[in-house]
Scaffold this motif. Structure first.
Motif, PDB file in Angstrom:
ATOM      1  N   GLU A 170      11.685   1.636   9.189  1.00  0.00           N
ATOM      2  CA  GLU A 170      12.219   2.861   8.760  1.00  0.00           C
ATOM      3  C   GLU A 170      11.133   3.320   8.088  1.00  0.00           C
ATOM      4  OE1 GLU A 170      13.580   6.094   6.116  1.00  0.00           O
ATOM      5  OE2 GLU A 170      13.005   3.981   5.331  1.00  0.00           O
ATOM      6  N   VAL A 171      10.498   2.799   7.124  1.00  0.00           N
ATOM      7  CA  VAL A 171      10.324   3.901   6.235  1.00  0.00           C
ATOM      8  C   VAL A 171       8.660   4.237   7.284  1.00  0.00           C
ATOM      9  CG1 VAL A 171       7.578   4.067   4.580  1.00  0.00           C
ATOM     10  CG2 VAL A 171      10.388   2.824   4.090  1.00  0.00           C
ATOM     11  N   VAL A 172       7.928   3.534   8.124  1.00  0.00           N
ATOM     12  CA  VAL A 172       6.823   3.788   8.527  1.00  0.00           C
ATOM     13  C   VAL A 172       6.862   5.085  10.173  1.00  0.00           C
ATOM     14  CG1 VAL A 172       5.507   3.393  10.643  1.00  0.00           C
ATOM     15  CG2 VAL A 172       5.629   1.757   8.690  1.00  0.00           C
ATOM     16  N   ALA A 173       8.414   5.157  10.084  1.00  0.00           N
ATOM     17  CA  ALA A 173       8.771   6.238  11.211  1.00  0.00           C
ATOM     18  C   ALA A 173       8.827   8.215  10.354  1.00  0.00           C
ATOM     19  CB  ALA A 173      10.406   5.441  11.756  1.00  0.00           C
ATOM     20  N   ARG A 174       9.381   7.378   8.762  1.00  0.00           N
ATOM     21  CA  ARG A 174       9.764   8.837   8.145  1.00  0.00           C
ATOM     22  C   ARG A 174       8.314   8.825   7.816  1.00  0.00           C
ATOM     23  NH1 ARG A 174      10.322   8.687   2.998  1.00  0.00           N
ATOM     24  NH2 ARG A 174      11.039   5.963   3.025  1.00  0.00           N
ATOM     25  N   LEU A 175       7.542   7.894   7.772  1.00  0.00           N
ATOM     26  CA  LEU A 175       5.808   9.156   6.950  1.00  0.00           C
ATOM     27  C   LEU A 175       5.169   8.785   7.896  1.00  0.00           C
ATOM     28  CD1 LEU A 175       6.382   6.250   3.694  1.00  0.00           C
ATOM     29  CD2 LEU A 175       6.965   9.404   3.961  1.00  0.00           C
ATOM     30  N   GLN A 176       5.177   8.092   8.794  1.00  0.00           N
ATOM     31  CA  GLN A 176       3.942   7.985   9.784  1.00  0.00           C
ATOM     32  C   GLN A 176       2.586   8.239   9.408  1.00  0.00           C
ATOM     33  OE1 GLN A 176       4.566   9.067  13.140  1.00  0.00           O
ATOM     34  NE2 GLN A 176       6.566   8.886  13.051  1.00  0.00           N
ATOM     35  N   PRO A 177       2.317   6.891   8.653  1.00  0.00           N
ATOM     36  CA  PRO A 177       0.763   6.482   8.004  1.00  0.00           C
ATOM     37  C   PRO A 177       0.191   6.430   9.284  1.00  0.00           C
ATOM     38  CG  PRO A 177       2.775   4.133   7.713  1.00  0.00           C
ATOM     39  CD  PRO A 177       3.260   5.390   8.580  1.00  0.00           C
TER      40      PRO A 177
ATOM     41  N   LEU B 183       7.759 -11.274   9.623  1.00  0.00           N
ATOM     42  CA  LEU B 183       6.711 -10.825  11.438  1.00  0.00           C
ATOM     43  C   LEU B 183       7.261 -10.256  12.662  1.00  0.00           C
ATOM     44  CD1 LEU B 183       5.124 -14.600  11.988  1.00  0.00           C
ATOM     45  CD2 LEU B 183       3.373 -12.360  11.350  1.00  0.00           C
ATOM     46  N   GLU B 184       8.662 -10.777  12.327  1.00  0.00           N
ATOM     47  CA  GLU B 184       9.685 -10.170  13.358  1.00  0.00           C
ATOM     48  C   GLU B 184      10.520  -8.223  12.970  1.00  0.00           C
ATOM     49  OE1 GLU B 184      14.055 -12.224  12.783  1.00  0.00           O
ATOM     50  OE2 GLU B 184      12.809 -13.957  14.293  1.00  0.00           O
ATOM     51  N   HIS B 185       9.784  -8.356  11.819  1.00  0.00           N
ATOM     52  CA  HIS B 185       9.936  -6.738  11.473  1.00  0.00           C
ATOM     53  C   HIS B 185       9.332  -6.386  11.491  1.00  0.00           C
ATOM     54  CE1 HIS B 185      13.733  -6.636   9.126  1.00  0.00           C
ATOM     55  NE2 HIS B 185      13.616  -7.854   8.998  1.00  0.00           N
ATOM     56  N   ILE B 186       7.364  -6.475  11.337  1.00  0.00           N
ATOM     57  CA  ILE B 186       6.579  -6.238  12.072  1.00  0.00           C
ATOM     58  C   ILE B 186       6.170  -5.823  13.508  1.00  0.00           C
ATOM     59  CG2 ILE B 186       4.000  -6.448  12.212  1.00  0.00           C
ATOM     60  CD1 ILE B 186       4.142  -7.371   9.778  1.00  0.00           C
ATOM     61  N   ALA B 187       7.224  -7.170  14.584  1.00  0.00           N
ATOM     62  CA  ALA B 187       7.078  -6.678  16.102  1.00  0.00           C
ATOM     63  C   ALA B 187       7.803  -5.309  16.349  1.00  0.00           C
ATOM     64  CB  ALA B 187       7.290  -8.067  16.532  1.00  0.00           C
ATOM     65  N   VAL B 188       9.098  -5.615  15.321  1.00  0.00           N
ATOM     66  CA  VAL B 188      10.090  -4.337  15.757  1.00  0.00           C
ATOM     67  C   VAL B 188       9.038  -2.840  15.089  1.00  0.00           C
ATOM     68  CG1 VAL B 188      11.990  -2.941  14.866  1.00  0.00           C
ATOM     69  CG2 VAL B 188      12.258  -5.684  15.149  1.00  0.00           C
TER      70      VAL B 188
ATOM     71  N   GLN C 126       6.572  -2.330  18.571  1.00  0.00           N
ATOM     72  CA  GLN C 126       6.694  -1.720  19.176  1.00  0.00           C
ATOM     73  C   GLN C 126       7.438  -0.110  19.417  1.00  0.00           C
ATOM     74  OE1 GLN C 126      10.302  -4.048  20.376  1.00  0.00           O
ATOM     75  NE2 GLN C 126      11.146  -3.001  22.029  1.00  0.00           N
ATOM     76  N   ASP C 127       7.993   0.083  17.915  1.00  0.00           N
ATOM     77  CA  ASP C 127       8.920   1.662  18.431  1.00  0.00           C
ATOM     78  C   ASP C 127       7.805   2.516  17.726  1.00  0.00           C
ATOM     79  OD1 ASP C 127      11.353   0.228  19.020  1.00  0.00           O
ATOM     80  OD2 ASP C 127      12.168   0.291  16.573  1.00  0.00           O
ATOM     81  N   ALA C 128       7.302   2.091  16.428  1.00  0.00           N
ATOM     82  CA  ALA C 128       5.977   3.122  15.940  1.00  0.00           C
ATOM     83  C   ALA C 128       4.442   2.262  15.813  1.00  0.00           C
ATOM     84  CB  ALA C 128       6.361   3.865  15.145  1.00  0.00           C
TER      85      ALA C 128
END
Length: 194
Positions: free
Chosen positions: A43-50, A65-70, A73-75
């Motif tokens: 969510e943070v990466v999608a919102r802030l686009q670092p 690792l699962e959250h990194i993989a998600v 994949q998305d961003a």
């Protein structure tokens, strides 16, 4: 010098990441957010686009690792993981999840910029290769579709291969679409009509 790289910092340790944050700021990076849990990462990466993500962890857990993989994949973003865990299985799992650089016991301020520069260059090259592979696969699929459509035209119209190809090409030009799109429509219509 260009604008500073914009980073999201993930703390997956019991200790504070103040020293890491301070070292990143001193090296000229902009820390957009500090994430206390990988659960918030996508969510943070999608919102802030670092430009990149930095993960500080004692040892990468399955959840992290699962959250990194998600997120990857998305961003997709370059991800640098600083850890004290040099276990080969954990390194492989992190790379499969999308970690670009896995740095064991290397959290020294002088190394931050070169490590990030390499991670970003590697990420950009991998993205270029992925895009090239996807384009090649698409071209191959288009070629197979065009060959199939050409075979249908040859059979139904009694034309030779070159004549069938030219007919498909003229039709695509007249409709202002790609040859592969005309071929797809013809194959789909043929399948529908049996």
């Amino acid at each position: 010098m260009g604008k500073p790289l914009r980073l999201v910092l993930v703390n997956d340790t019991e200790r504070t990441v103040g020293a890491l944050r301070d070292a990143l700021l001193a090296a000229g990076f902009e820390v957009l957010a500090e994430v206390a849990s990988a659960f918030e990462l996508a969510e943070v990466v999608a919102r802030l686009q670092p430009d990149a993500v930095i993960v500080d962890t004692d040892s990468p857990s399955r959840d992290v690792l699962e959250h990194i993989a998600v997120m990857h994949q998305d961003a997709p973003r370059p991800i640098v993981m600083f850890t004290g865990d040099g276990d080969e299985a954990h390194i492989r799992a992190a790379v499969r999840a999308g970690v670009t650089a896995y740095v064991v016991d290397g959290l020294t301020p002088a190394r931050l910029k070169p490590v990030l520069d390499v991670a970003i260059a590697r990420f950009d090259e991998e993205r270029r290769l992925r895009d090239e592979l996807a384009d090649t696969r698409r071209q191959l699929a288009d070629r197979k579709l065009i060959d199939r459509a050409k075979g249908l035209v040859m059979k139904r119209r009694g034309l030779g291969e070159d004549e069938a190809y030219q007919l498909l090409r003229r039709t695509a030009m007249a409709r202002g679409v790609k040859l592969a799109e005309v071929a797809r429509q013809l194959v789909e219509a043929s399948e529908l009509l049996g």
